[in-house]
Scaffold this active site. Sequence first.
Site, PDB file in Angstrom:
ATOM      1  CG  HIS A 189      -2.025  -1.061   1.055  1.00  0.00           C
ATOM      2  ND1 HIS A 189      -3.281  -0.784   0.596  1.00  0.00           N
ATOM      3  CD2 HIS A 189      -1.985  -2.399   1.262  1.00  0.00           C
ATOM      4  CE1 HIS A 189      -3.993  -1.902   0.549  1.00  0.00           C
ATOM      5  NE2 HIS A 189      -3.221  -2.898   0.953  1.00  0.00           N
ATOM      6  CG  ASP A 398      -0.232   9.439   0.344  1.00  0.00           C
ATOM      7  OD1 ASP A 398      -0.225   8.277   0.764  1.00  0.00           O
ATOM      8  OD2 ASP A 398      -1.003  10.323   0.773  1.00  0.00           O
TER       9      ASP A 398
HETATM   10  P1  ADQ Z   1      -3.118   6.055   4.591  1.00  0.00           P
HETATM   11  O1  ADQ Z   1      -1.741   6.599   4.699  1.00  0.00           O
HETATM   12  O2  ADQ Z   1      -3.828   5.846   5.858  1.00  0.00           O
HETATM   13  O3  ADQ Z   1      -3.150   4.690   3.734  1.00  0.00           O
HETATM   14  P2  ADQ Z   1      -5.109   7.397   2.756  1.00  0.00           P
HETATM   15  O4  ADQ Z   1      -5.067   6.700   1.460  1.00  0.00           O
HETATM   16  O5  ADQ Z   1      -5.180   8.852   2.631  1.00  0.00           O
HETATM   17  O6  ADQ Z   1      -3.875   7.158   3.688  1.00  0.00           O
HETATM   18  O7  ADQ Z   1      -6.366   6.861   3.542  1.00  0.00           O
HETATM   19  C1  ADQ Z   1      -6.772   7.424   4.736  1.00  0.00           C
HETATM   20  C2  ADQ Z   1      -8.194   6.952   5.081  1.00  0.00           C
HETATM   21  O8  ADQ Z   1      -8.474   7.421   6.388  1.00  0.00           O
HETATM   22  C3  ADQ Z   1      -9.233   7.526   4.147  1.00  0.00           C
HETATM   23  O9  ADQ Z   1     -10.137   6.525   3.759  1.00  0.00           O
HETATM   24  C4  ADQ Z   1      -9.927   8.612   4.984  1.00  0.00           C
HETATM   25  O10 ADQ Z   1     -11.314   8.701   4.755  1.00  0.00           O
HETATM   26  C5  ADQ Z   1      -9.663   8.193   6.397  1.00  0.00           C
HETATM   27  N1  ADQ Z   1      -9.445   9.388   7.243  1.00  0.00           N
HETATM   28  C6  ADQ Z   1      -8.412  10.236   7.246  1.00  0.00           C
HETATM   29  N2  ADQ Z   1      -8.563  11.195   8.168  1.00  0.00           N
HETATM   30  C7  ADQ Z   1      -9.719  10.936   8.782  1.00  0.00           C
HETATM   31  C8  ADQ Z   1     -10.436  11.545   9.856  1.00  0.00           C
HETATM   32  N3  ADQ Z   1      -9.981  12.622  10.528  1.00  0.00           N
HETATM   33  N4  ADQ Z   1     -11.597  10.996  10.217  1.00  0.00           N
HETATM   34  C9  ADQ Z   1     -12.078   9.899   9.583  1.00  0.00           C
HETATM   35  N5  ADQ Z   1     -11.439   9.272   8.582  1.00  0.00           N
HETATM   36  C10 ADQ Z   1     -10.285   9.785   8.187  1.00  0.00           C
HETATM   37  C11 ADQ Z   1      -2.185   3.867   3.077  1.00  0.00           C
HETATM   38  C12 ADQ Z   1      -1.229   4.566   2.101  1.00  0.00           C
HETATM   39  C13 ADQ Z   1      -2.006   5.361   1.073  1.00  0.00           C
HETATM   40  C14 ADQ Z   1      -2.984   4.440   0.333  1.00  0.00           C
HETATM   41  C15 ADQ Z   1      -3.809   3.636   1.331  1.00  0.00           C
HETATM   42  C16 ADQ Z   1      -4.614   2.555   0.620  1.00  0.00           C
HETATM   43  O11 ADQ Z   1      -0.343   5.418   2.815  1.00  0.00           O
HETATM   44  O12 ADQ Z   1      -1.140   5.965   0.139  1.00  0.00           O
HETATM   45  O13 ADQ Z   1      -3.844   5.219  -0.458  1.00  0.00           O
HETATM   46  O14 ADQ Z   1      -2.986   2.971   2.283  1.00  0.00           O
HETATM   47  O15 ADQ Z   1      -3.788   1.698  -0.113  1.00  0.00           O
END
Ligand code: ADQ
Length: 487
Positions: A189, A398
């Site tokens: 990921h 990211d």
């Molecule tokens: P993350 O680094 O966690 O994931 P991201 O892809 O942005 O990053 O996903 C974050 C998730 O958390 C989103 O679904 C979002 O809705 C939720 N989220 C964030 N802040 C929130 C808040 N304050 N309240 C509720 N929900 C919140 C890792 C990798 C990414 C990749 C994903 C999936 O780092 O690059 O996209 O895995 O493979």
Amino acid sequence: MDSGGGEVDARDRLGELSDLFASRRLVVVSNRLPYNPHRAREGICYIKGSGGLVTALDPILRLSNGLWIGWDGGTGASMKGKRVTISEPEGEESYQLRFVDLTEKEVGHYYYGFSNRTLWPIFHNFIGMSRFNSVHWKTYFKTNAYFAGTILEEANPSDIIWVHDYHLSLVPNFIRYQNPDLKPYFFLHTPFPPYDTFRVLPWCKPILEGLLGSEKIGFHVKGYADNFLDCVEKILNAPVDRESGVVELPGREVKVGSHPISIDYNAFRDTALTKQVMKRAQKHRSRIGDRVVILGVDRLDYTKGIKERLLAVERFLERYSRYRNRILFIQVAVPSRTRVEEYRVMKKEVDETIGRINGRFTGEGWPPIQYIYRLLSREELVAYYRIADIALITPGRDGMNLIAKEYVASQVDKQGVLILSEFAGAAEEQTEALLVNPYDIETVSETIYKAIKMPSGEKRARMEKMQDLLEERDIYYWVRDFFEEVS
Ligand code: ADQ
């Protein structure tokens, strides 16, 4: 997020692949389980996590009568190697969870240590943040062996075993070594770094060997898959075929491909259209008035570029003084890895920077930055997506970034503008976003101005193109695409 349709919906959207999962059991393995056990008065109850992976795989596991193996996250309801059946909601098929029990010391060294202080920074090209500690490595090795042992106890050769993420990079080879009839699949990921970065890791060789135990390794974008193939060729001297994405090993091949993860597009759009979300959004709007709302949402992580983003907002306020008191930047951050020193330092920096900028630009009682430091419910989050005129998503690096996709899906009025870092995997697909280098503060501040000034027709045209692509390439497309050649 809940897809709402459950198994029937998933069958529909998986197409032919649903037959595969109906006839072969899916066994998912990840560091964390999709449900967190909590002690309640009536016994242990299980609370479903909100991540995209959980949402996508939950219905597939149900139709497959599958199994998810992982750690309970140290929620205090020790499950000691237990297996439980998730049978909620009523009327839907069930699937099982198998708990991998970790000691405090293992969590400290394997999870907070090697996974999050060594691999996480190096995979994101933050070499200077990586800590190389042989005790952490040894525990990572042992813990991966422990996860593999649990899989060996549970799985059989007809299962489709899908291992996820950097915490478990050694698992595929451990499994294959002990039972060559088991054929694990792997998805990373995070990004995979270039050779010159990856080779700095003293344990780069065993990590590659561990991953190569897989039948297939999936990355978000081609660049990460290419980096991986480079490293395999240069560090292991193994022949690779870049054209077809194959590593040739004695007696077998490992497929390497790019499969951009996505979101449940329809679920986000439908949530954005609910009365509940519209009411929330209206309430925000009446408080904020006609100010331009700029939104940032992240896990509080140094890879997400929050500090630089704040500096770009500050620069915008300096350069375009007429917009002082006419914009509101809302930064939503979910607490993350708070036991790790680098994250605590970063939180302090973010807190101080927000305080400084608000102190500097608060005019007539209206601070330019609103900071929300907590996990939001799906409806709360989507309400913020709906009212945001601009989403400012500017990670330094990211793997993909799902927030960018969630924002696009929630833009039912098609009047929002996405400003997106060119260093997020999502930038490869969301080419109608305004792409920026997040370290170029000057240009990011200018791009905010450009987004404010963008004509309504252009906003709509860009948003429609991004939505069309996202609707087609949703989370179900990701699963179909990854398992396309499995029968
Ligand atoms: P993350 O680094 O966690 O994931 P991201 O892809 O942005 O990053 O996903 C974050 C998730 O958390 C989103 O679904 C979002 O809705 C939720 N989220 C964030 N802040 C929130 C808040 N304050 N309240 C509720 N929900 C919140 C890792 C990798 C990414 C990749 C994903 C999936 O780092 O690059 O996209 O895995 O493979």
